[in-house]
Design an enzyme around this catalytic site. Structure first.
Site, mmCIF file in Angstrom:
data_model
loop_
_atom_site.group_PDB
_atom_site.id
_atom_site.type_symbol
_atom_site.label_atom_id
_atom_site.label_comp_id
_atom_site.label_asym_id
_atom_site.label_seq_id
_atom_site.Cartn_x
_atom_site.Cartn_y
_atom_site.Cartn_z
ATOM 1 N N LYS A 55 -6.148 -65.947 -7.529
ATOM 2 C CA LYS A 55 -6.420 -64.627 -8.114
ATOM 3 C C LYS A 55 -6.059 -63.576 -7.084
ATOM 4 O O LYS A 55 -6.089 -63.837 -5.876
ATOM 5 C CB LYS A 55 -7.910 -64.485 -8.482
ATOM 6 C CG LYS A 55 -8.163 -63.461 -9.556
ATOM 7 C CD LYS A 55 -7.875 -64.013 -10.948
ATOM 8 C CE LYS A 55 -8.165 -63.025 -12.039
ATOM 9 N NZ LYS A 55 -8.101 -63.647 -13.367
HETATM 10 P P1 NAD Z 1 -8.242 -54.796 -19.720
HETATM 11 O O1 NAD Z 1 -8.144 -53.977 -18.507
HETATM 12 O O2 NAD Z 1 -7.081 -54.828 -20.648
HETATM 13 O O3 NAD Z 1 -9.523 -54.345 -20.576
HETATM 14 C C1 NAD Z 1 -10.809 -54.291 -20.029
HETATM 15 C C2 NAD Z 1 -11.747 -53.651 -21.032
HETATM 16 O O4 NAD Z 1 -13.055 -53.670 -20.485
HETATM 17 C C3 NAD Z 1 -11.414 -52.203 -21.339
HETATM 18 O O5 NAD Z 1 -11.693 -51.928 -22.705
HETATM 19 C C4 NAD Z 1 -12.394 -51.438 -20.452
HETATM 20 O O6 NAD Z 1 -12.698 -50.134 -20.954
HETATM 21 C C5 NAD Z 1 -13.598 -52.347 -20.518
HETATM 22 N N1 NAD Z 1 -14.492 -52.158 -19.377
HETATM 23 C C6 NAD Z 1 -14.157 -52.019 -18.074
HETATM 24 N N2 NAD Z 1 -15.258 -51.807 -17.340
HETATM 25 C C7 NAD Z 1 -16.301 -51.835 -18.190
HETATM 26 C C8 NAD Z 1 -17.688 -51.673 -18.037
HETATM 27 N N3 NAD Z 1 -18.232 -51.441 -16.831
HETATM 28 N N4 NAD Z 1 -18.465 -51.766 -19.142
HETATM 29 C C9 NAD Z 1 -17.910 -51.993 -20.344
HETATM 30 N N5 NAD Z 1 -16.610 -52.140 -20.567
HETATM 31 C C10 NAD Z 1 -15.817 -52.065 -19.485
HETATM 32 O O7 NAD Z 1 -8.617 -56.270 -19.230
HETATM 33 P P2 NAD Z 1 -8.416 -57.640 -20.012
HETATM 34 O O8 NAD Z 1 -7.131 -58.217 -19.572
HETATM 35 O O9 NAD Z 1 -8.699 -57.452 -21.465
HETATM 36 O O10 NAD Z 1 -9.552 -58.552 -19.338
HETATM 37 C C11 NAD Z 1 -10.903 -58.549 -19.822
HETATM 38 C C12 NAD Z 1 -11.601 -59.814 -19.315
HETATM 39 O O11 NAD Z 1 -10.880 -60.960 -19.781
HETATM 40 C C13 NAD Z 1 -11.663 -59.959 -17.795
HETATM 41 O O12 NAD Z 1 -12.849 -60.643 -17.449
HETATM 42 C C14 NAD Z 1 -10.462 -60.829 -17.487
HETATM 43 O O13 NAD Z 1 -10.586 -61.511 -16.253
HETATM 44 C C15 NAD Z 1 -10.534 -61.773 -18.675
HETATM 45 N N6 NAD Z 1 -9.284 -62.473 -18.964
HETATM 46 C C16 NAD Z 1 -8.137 -61.791 -19.226
HETATM 47 C C17 NAD Z 1 -6.981 -62.497 -19.535
HETATM 48 C C18 NAD Z 1 -5.700 -61.809 -19.914
HETATM 49 O O14 NAD Z 1 -4.759 -62.500 -20.354
HETATM 50 N N7 NAD Z 1 -5.590 -60.486 -19.817
HETATM 51 C C19 NAD Z 1 -6.992 -63.897 -19.538
HETATM 52 C C20 NAD Z 1 -8.182 -64.566 -19.275
HETATM 53 C C21 NAD Z 1 -9.324 -63.836 -18.994
#
Ligand code: NAD
Length: 439
Positions: free
Chosen positions: A130
């Site tokens: 990561k």
């Molecule tokens: P992103 O940046 O696209 O979206 C994050 C979302 O969370 C946004 O809507 C943001 O406003 C919200 N957010 C941020 N801080 C917050 C808070 N304090 N309280 C409430 N909402 C909050 O990120 P993503 O890629 O959608 O990732 C989200 C989660 O999924 C993370 O834990 C990431 O590690 C996990 N994840 C992502 C992927 C991927 O392919 N993008 C894959 C596996 C896991």
């Protein structure tokens, strides 16, 4: 040590999460200790040696870099970045890059080790890594973000490589960020589209990568509902986070007959008991940058969303949002861990006692890394598949992983989380044995 099924408190169950440390009571677990707590629970079940525990509860390589960026106002700001490679026994290190003020070394370590278990549980030929830069990208212009990304890529490029370490997007990074990373790396090493995944399709990205994580979460719910006899017709869903993962879950989950009744993001949220108009909400969020203010819905806070009386709760934002402070007030029947590490060990025990079905992160959100694997395969062979091929291969892999985990859990009387972790740890340790690592 903690026994499966026991409702042991976080404070009294994690033993020696740091190799060699005395087995003492610890009031708080940092994110890496918490992830290692889940690891030790699985390691206890499979009787793993202390030597392998020492290897697998620490990182293989931790790179901390200085990232100086010229801001638009002419000043120079120095950010701190990390690339942490946890384990590479099963293949190149793989894992996303996060831009967030809280992306400190413990968080990045935790996320790197989760990637080792995730790639193993869905049986794709990668290890776990990561990266992160401690910054607030919401306060930065596109130009500043591009300069940050190029400088960070250059600083970590020595440990990257198509067969060594392949980054991807995570919180606050996206296809554009990956395009900049690819360009920065290619400037030094020659055109290398397979150096990152999650790129734009126009630059060698894969069809279906954008939706993949959300789609995989939805497959898990479909399988869980079938196996545990849950009727999804009209089932209510609350989703925390409306970024890549949360918004795709919201857009796809209706295909199962579910109704999305609440969504939040970093600025707040909206709730409508009859169900939100998700396509209209998506349009609103695209236009305004948030779900807040969407018409025809009531306001709701992030804390309230988590405690709603819904059938399915999908944390899809940040880690540790379900913890000792709110676990006993969670009312959902199913928690789908779309985010990484959204449930702390103590909260996990509470949910288990309450009979909540928790589909763990290393299974539920693995759709993203599965399609990242497909993207890497396609870029390596310079031949790209169409969207339907990507989708059907993703469905096959997610369903196979679900069946493996479900059967392991049923046959051993374990939770889905411990079963998934056991499966993953067994695969990683078998790779260590076969390769003759550390003879
Ligand atoms: P992103 O940046 O696209 O979206 C994050 C979302 O969370 C946004 O809507 C943001 O406003 C919200 N957010 C941020 N801080 C917050 C808070 N304090 N309280 C409430 N909402 C909050 O990120 P993503 O890629 O959608 O990732 C989200 C989660 O999924 C993370 O834990 C990431 O590690 C996990 N994840 C992502 C992927 C991927 O392919 N993008 C894959 C596996 C896991």
């Amino acid at each position: 040590m903690a026994r499966e099924g026991g409702a042991l408190a976080e404070t009294e169950t994690h033993a020696a999460v740091i190799p060699g440390a005395p087995r003492t009571r610890t009031p708080e677990l940092n994110p890496f200790e918490a992830v290692n707590f889940f690891f030790h629970r699985a390691a206890d079940h499979i009787g793993l040696s202390d030597e392998l525990r020492d290897v697998l509860t620490s990182s293989y390589r931790e790179l901390t870099v200085q990232v100086p960026v010229r801001l638009d106002d002419g000043t120079l700001q120095v950010f701190t970045g990390y690339r942490i490679q946890h384990n590479g026994a099963r293949g190149p290190y793989k894992g996303g890059i996060r831009y967030h003020p809280d992306a400190d070394i413990d968080e990045v370590r935790a996320l790197a080790s989760l990637m080792t278990w995730k790639t193993a549980v869905v049986d794709i030929p990668y290890g776990g890594a990561k990266g992160g830069v401690q910054c607030d990208p919401t306060m930065m212009s596109m130009g500043e973000k591009q300069r940050l990304t190029r400088r960070f890529t250059s600083a970590i490029s020595y440990v990257l490589g198509v067969n060594r370490d392949v980054p991807a997007p995570d919180v606050n990074t996206d296809a554009q960020t990956m395009a900049w990373m690819m360009d920065a790396y290619s400037g030094r090493y020659g055109y290398t589209p397979a150096i990152v995944t999650g790129k734009p399709v126009e630059l060698g990205g894969s069809y279906g990568r954008d939706a993949a994580t959300g789609r995989g979460v939805v497959y898990c719910l479909e399988e869980a509902a079938r196996d545990y006899g849950i009727d999804l017709a009209g089932a209510t869903v609350a989703i925390q986070g409306f970024g890549n993962v949360g918004s795709w879950v919201a857009r796809l989950i209706g295909e199962l007959g579910c109704r999305v009744v609440a969504v939040t993001d970093v600025k707040g949220g909206v709730h409508r008991a009859d169900g939100l108009d998700v396509p209209a909400l998506w349009g609103w969020a695209q236009e305004t940058g948030s779900v807040v203010g969407f018409s025809g819905a009531e306001e709701i806070s992030n804390a309230e969303l988590l405690e709603l009386d819904v059938d399915v709760l999908v944390p899809a934002a940040l880690d540790r949002v379900i913890n000792e402070g709110n676990a006993d007030r969670i009312k959902a029947r199913v928690v789908l861990e779309a985010a990484n590490h959204p449930v702390t060990p103590a909260a996990d025990d509470v949910l288990q006692e309450k009979g909540v079905i928790v589909v763990p992160d290393i299974l539920a959100n693995a759709g993203g890394v599965i399609v990242s694997y497909f993207e890497w395969v396609q870029a390596n062979q310079a031949y790209w598949w169409d969207a339907s091929e990507v989708e059907s291969r993703l469905a096959d892999r997610m369903r196979a992983a679900w069946l493996n985990v479900r059967d392991y859990a049923a046959n051993n009387g374990l939770t889905l989380r411990t079963a998934a972790t056991c499966l993953a740890v067994e695969r990683v340790t078998e790779a260590h044995r076969l390769r003759g690592l550390y003879p």
